[in-house]
Design a protein around this motif. Sequence first.
Motif, mmCIF file in Angstrom:
data_model
loop_
_atom_site.group_PDB
_atom_site.id
_atom_site.type_symbol
_atom_site.label_atom_id
_atom_site.label_comp_id
_atom_site.label_asym_id
_atom_site.label_seq_id
_atom_site.Cartn_x
_atom_site.Cartn_y
_atom_site.Cartn_z
ATOM 1 N N LEU A 120 16.133 -4.708 -11.669
ATOM 2 C CA LEU A 120 15.295 -3.538 -11.932
ATOM 3 C C LEU A 120 14.074 -3.485 -11.016
ATOM 4 C CD1 LEU A 120 15.366 -3.485 -15.850
ATOM 5 C CD2 LEU A 120 16.596 -1.967 -14.289
ATOM 6 N N LEU A 121 13.621 -4.651 -10.600
ATOM 7 C CA LEU A 121 12.393 -4.696 -9.799
ATOM 8 C C LEU A 121 12.656 -4.985 -8.325
ATOM 9 C CD1 LEU A 121 10.045 -6.664 -12.251
ATOM 10 C CD2 LEU A 121 10.311 -4.197 -11.977
ATOM 11 N N ASP A 122 13.896 -4.785 -7.876
ATOM 12 C CA ASP A 122 14.163 -5.047 -6.464
ATOM 13 C C ASP A 122 13.483 -3.996 -5.591
ATOM 14 O OD1 ASP A 122 15.707 -2.782 -6.651
ATOM 15 O OD2 ASP A 122 17.627 -3.788 -6.478
ATOM 16 N N SER A 123 13.616 -4.142 -4.304
ATOM 17 C CA SER A 123 12.859 -3.312 -3.365
ATOM 18 C C SER A 123 13.477 -1.937 -3.121
ATOM 19 C CB SER A 123 12.731 -4.048 -2.018
ATOM 20 O OG SER A 123 14.031 -4.333 -1.489
ATOM 21 N N ARG A 124 14.634 -1.671 -3.689
ATOM 22 C CA ARG A 124 15.286 -0.387 -3.455
ATOM 23 C C ARG A 124 14.448 0.744 -4.040
ATOM 24 N NH1 ARG A 124 20.406 0.500 -2.031
ATOM 25 N NH2 ARG A 124 21.022 -1.597 -2.661
ATOM 26 N N SER A 125 14.141 1.729 -3.234
ATOM 27 C CA SER A 125 13.249 2.803 -3.675
ATOM 28 C C SER A 125 13.991 3.959 -4.333
ATOM 29 C CB SER A 125 12.435 3.342 -2.484
ATOM 30 O OG SER A 125 13.312 3.830 -1.463
ATOM 31 N N ARG B 134 7.077 6.945 -11.826
ATOM 32 C CA ARG B 134 8.049 5.862 -11.850
ATOM 33 C C ARG B 134 8.431 5.600 -13.310
ATOM 34 N NH1 ARG B 134 7.879 -0.487 -9.804
ATOM 35 N NH2 ARG B 134 10.117 -0.588 -9.386
ATOM 36 N N TYR B 135 9.731 5.693 -13.589
ATOM 37 C CA TYR B 135 10.164 5.622 -14.978
ATOM 38 C C TYR B 135 11.350 4.656 -15.140
ATOM 39 C CZ TYR B 135 13.702 8.882 -13.233
ATOM 40 O OH TYR B 135 14.706 9.470 -12.509
ATOM 41 N N LEU B 136 11.511 4.209 -16.383
ATOM 42 C CA LEU B 136 12.658 3.399 -16.801
ATOM 43 C C LEU B 136 13.244 4.042 -18.055
ATOM 44 C CD1 LEU B 136 14.490 0.845 -16.914
ATOM 45 C CD2 LEU B 136 12.677 -0.253 -18.256
ATOM 46 N N ILE B 137 14.537 4.365 -18.002
ATOM 47 C CA ILE B 137 15.238 4.958 -19.146
ATOM 48 C C ILE B 137 16.361 4.024 -19.566
ATOM 49 C CG2 ILE B 137 16.688 6.878 -19.927
ATOM 50 C CD1 ILE B 137 15.214 8.686 -17.989
ATOM 51 N N ALA C 64 19.207 16.033 -15.076
ATOM 52 C CA ALA C 64 17.874 16.243 -15.636
ATOM 53 C C ALA C 64 16.834 15.318 -15.013
ATOM 54 C CB ALA C 64 17.893 16.033 -17.150
ATOM 55 N N LEU C 65 17.277 14.462 -14.055
ATOM 56 C CA LEU C 65 16.363 13.526 -13.408
ATOM 57 C C LEU C 65 15.952 14.067 -12.051
ATOM 58 C CD1 LEU C 65 18.213 10.191 -14.271
ATOM 59 C CD2 LEU C 65 16.392 11.334 -15.563
ATOM 60 N N PRO C 66 14.728 13.826 -11.633
ATOM 61 C CA PRO C 66 14.241 14.351 -10.344
ATOM 62 C C PRO C 66 15.088 13.856 -9.177
ATOM 63 C CG PRO C 66 12.433 13.487 -11.653
ATOM 64 C CD PRO C 66 13.687 13.077 -12.348
ATOM 65 N N GLU C 67 15.362 14.734 -8.247
ATOM 66 C CA GLU C 67 16.120 14.364 -7.061
ATOM 67 C C GLU C 67 15.183 13.773 -6.015
ATOM 68 O OE1 GLU C 67 18.154 17.779 -5.690
ATOM 69 O OE2 GLU C 67 19.250 18.113 -7.563
ATOM 70 N N GLY C 68 15.693 12.826 -5.244
ATOM 71 C CA GLY C 68 14.879 12.213 -4.189
ATOM 72 C C GLY C 68 13.774 11.351 -4.787
ATOM 73 N N GLY C 69 12.753 11.165 -4.028
ATOM 74 C CA GLY C 69 11.645 10.328 -4.488
ATOM 75 C C GLY C 69 11.882 8.877 -4.153
ATOM 76 N N ASP C 70 10.813 8.168 -3.850
ATOM 77 C CA ASP C 70 10.911 6.757 -3.477
ATOM 78 C C ASP C 70 10.084 5.900 -4.425
ATOM 79 O OD1 ASP C 70 12.509 7.392 -1.285
ATOM 80 O OD2 ASP C 70 10.762 7.814 -0.034
ATOM 81 N N TYR C 71 10.274 6.144 -5.716
ATOM 82 C CA TYR C 71 9.434 5.463 -6.700
ATOM 83 C C TYR C 71 10.117 4.256 -7.348
ATOM 84 C CZ TYR C 71 6.626 9.694 -6.290
ATOM 85 O OH TYR C 71 5.873 10.725 -5.799
ATOM 86 N N GLY C 72 11.376 4.011 -6.992
ATOM 87 C CA GLY C 72 12.082 2.882 -7.601
ATOM 88 C C GLY C 72 12.415 3.116 -9.056
ATOM 89 N N ASN C 73 12.805 4.349 -9.390
ATOM 90 C CA ASN C 73 13.146 4.665 -10.779
ATOM 91 C C ASN C 73 14.451 3.982 -11.177
ATOM 92 O OD1 ASN C 73 10.902 6.435 -11.200
ATOM 93 N ND2 ASN C 73 11.960 7.979 -9.972
ATOM 94 N N ARG C 74 14.540 3.673 -12.479
ATOM 95 C CA ARG C 74 15.691 2.913 -12.967
ATOM 96 C C ARG C 74 16.216 3.503 -14.275
ATOM 97 N NH1 ARG C 74 15.226 1.592 -8.424
ATOM 98 N NH2 ARG C 74 14.764 -0.467 -7.606
ATOM 99 N N VAL C 75 17.556 3.436 -14.424
ATOM 100 C CA VAL C 75 18.230 3.782 -15.676
ATOM 101 C C VAL C 75 19.109 2.597 -16.067
ATOM 102 C CG1 VAL C 75 19.866 5.320 -16.826
ATOM 103 C CG2 VAL C 75 18.236 6.264 -15.192
#
Length: 977
Positions: A204-209, A300-303, A320-331
Amino acid sequence: MYAKITQKTEKKTKRNLITEMAETVVSFLLSQLSTLLLDEGRLSGRLGKDIQEIKAELGYMIAFLRVAETKQEDDPRLQEWIRQVREAAYDTEDVLDEFMLRFDCNRRPDGYIGAFRRIFASMKNLRARHRIASEVQQIKKRTAAIFERQQRYKFEYGITDQTSEGHDAPNNISWRINRDEALLVEEAKLVGIDGPKRLLISQLLDSRSQLKVVSVLGMGGLGKTTLIRRVYEDTEIIREFELRAWVTVSQTLCQVEELIKDLIEQFCREIFKKSTRPEISYMKSYGLKIYLKELLQDKRYLIVLDDVWDTDIWNNIKFALPEGGDYGNRVVLTTRKNNVASAPHFDSHGYLHKMEPLSFEESWTLFCKRTFAEDQCCPAHLKNVCESILGKCEGLPLAIVVISGFLTLKDKKNLNEWEMVRRGLGAELEGSGKLDRIKNILSLSYNELPYYLRTCLLYLSIFPEDYPIPCSSLTSLWVAERFVQSKGGMILEEVAQEYLRELINRSLIQVTDECEDGLPLKCRIHDLLREILVSKSRELNIMTISNTAGNSSRCPESDEKVRRLVIHSFVADGNSSLLQLHGECNCFKHLRSLITFGSIQSSLSKSYINKILCRGGSRRLLKILDLRNSQLDEIPVEVFNLIHLRCLCLRSTRLEVVPKAIGKLENLEILDLAETRVSELPKDILKLQKLRQLLAFNRAGYTKDYMVGGIKAPYRIGGLQSLLCLYIIDADSDNTEVREIGKLTKLRMLGITNLRREDGRELCSSLEKLKSLIGLEVSSIHRDEVIDLDQCASSSLSSSLRFLRRLFLWGRLEKLPQWIPSLRGLTRVKLCWSEMEDDPLESFEHLPNLSGLYLTQAYRGEGLRFRAGGFLKLKRLSLRKSRGMKWVRVEEGAMPNLQALRLTDLKLMEELPGGIQHLTKLRLVSLNNMSGNLIEKLVRGDGDEGISQERRKIAHVPQVKIANYINTDNKWQVCYL
């Protein structure tokens, strides 16, 4: 408050299980009736109309059952009504089979003799016809009375005629058990969870944005929710994610609108410190998705989506999730179903984590902490019984915690109390209420199944505990039992395999052995799930299981209607009374299947079969007779009166001769004579026009280095037009059998042995006509005989065999047939004793689906080179007995997915394959009877760290196995590095 909710939920659950089990039976009968009415033209006059009326009434009942499950009352009157529906369904099937047995005029011969027999039979059967018609009328009256009771229930419970839509989807499990796995967090958190927790946090906390989906897969009770809750509440996770939300999907009715509203409400509380605006409650799906997308923009969110049952959930949520973005969001997504776990990874970056059971050490630690809370130490006198109970749990945290809690109430000084728990664990799961927590969780996956899969899953209860279930035998039994529904463009065996894959996908069946291409070979079910299935099967009267070993013997009651009898073991001591009881009671009048497991003495087998089959004409309705592994040396004559028999399995018996009377079994579809002593089939086998599988090979003269022996088939074997599997027959001296094979155009699997060089042209000609062939095994008459399969146009044969997946050739090959490299569907190739001059790798390296390659004395050269870019899908490679082979080279980029490498009897190889270090996915290297110099280099230490240079080449391989002969008695010495 929680106790009231739990009690209410338990009532719902019990009622639902009853209605769903009845639905399974009624639906199964409806499919049987439909098949009969469509395929058989022998139901004539009033009797046929009566059967159709019964079908219509039962169809109406199933609609009622699907709605009745939504009611909460646990009324014993409803349970009795369900029981009556079930018995009416079974009895209707009995009458139909009896009708077919009595009045199957197609079995009468022609001519004067036939006419005489028909007249005699019609006179003889007048009374039988009247009796059967009377029984149909009685069933009609019973179903009418059941229907009247249904009307009364509709009035009392307010049930409408509307059938519940999407019953087979998880939408209708909303009333089911609230997820209580999360309640186990405090109890299970200290055992076996730290490693997976650290792994998931790192993912969950890896560097992938980009957005990343982490799926956690496993059967119910493995602790998926417990693990993710620990991850979700970890301080590092809380610090890194601005917004977090947790939704248990099964509590939201699996409705996307409700799920999104729940997410919006949680995020609004974190962002605005208050609940959502009132207008949210009036929004529809599209508006809610837009609102959620705007809410999460630039954050930056976690679902966490816990307990997901359907891929549609993710397919709707992702929009329903934002497209793009480099915040490292996780589901994070937890599920019991493999296709749900894999779905998000097709269009987003992801990680799939498969939950594993606790190890025995972890299980023991958890068990002791919960059971012996004071000192967390098991008393010595209870250790054996506790280990036995723990073995039933098989590392399932839920089961360990619940059973431990149950045992805390037991007197720790009284061993007998604990022994009673061990012996009665199955009964406790059946309905005492004490272990309902386990039963509810494990039953949830069963309840969600469509009715046809429920029946197939329940059938697994026939197998003994811890029995390795052969997948091919299982699916064949499903087909023979008519559990499998026809599907456009697919044969029944293919549909059955699809059913099996679906049960595996739902984590209800565990694969224990599989082919290189992922096809399951053997499987099993969890012990506790098996106990539940046995209980359900007994309640549905799907089968009666008799364990005749020791004191656990069970004989059916005299008034019990045994439909399927399964015998798990048979010993000589103390069985005379059991045989007498079984023979004297009238319980076998309705018997449909007789299946045995374990070794059965010949005399006991004959006596037992005689008592079951010889008393009462209705016992001739048997459809499945599976006597594998018994000590029978001949087929009991009573078997040949079983006109309805579809499956006769005598695998691994002492049988030497198949009598001519086998031709009487005109409805036989499966004849399994594998690993018997039968060497020839009678010509009467040709009367079995419905035969789909003929497995008949013997072990005479068999060695591990050569193909098993075939049997001599009768002249004109090509007349068995329904055959899908023919394995293995001998080629005869005049090419007749080889030529006849070309007439079996439906064949999927063919095995033929004793082939001579001059048979090659005829065999190729026959193979051109087998356009559905999936597996082909060909063996020459002896090792030095050439197999000449290059006598047809390459393009013609490769086109005909385009579906071929498995190819085994045993015997000399002067060269590899030109059509083989064109078979792009090949997944497994085995060449034995080919002795080719040309390098065979060039022909196989670019096959796109080849995952297993086995070469035994296939090449005369000094070495083999695996070139870069070749064998991209290969997972298993075996090289054996190549007497001149001195070296193997692996270029970087070759065999990138190889997992297992086996080298056997390559005495001239004194080094490991060059470039073996490039095989980064290699998990096993097995060296058997190799050069002494090579073994010495691997074992001795000669470096600074005491590790030899050869050993360093395979330092990345987790398992290295070395086995060598140690004396002339062919005993092996095995060691692991």
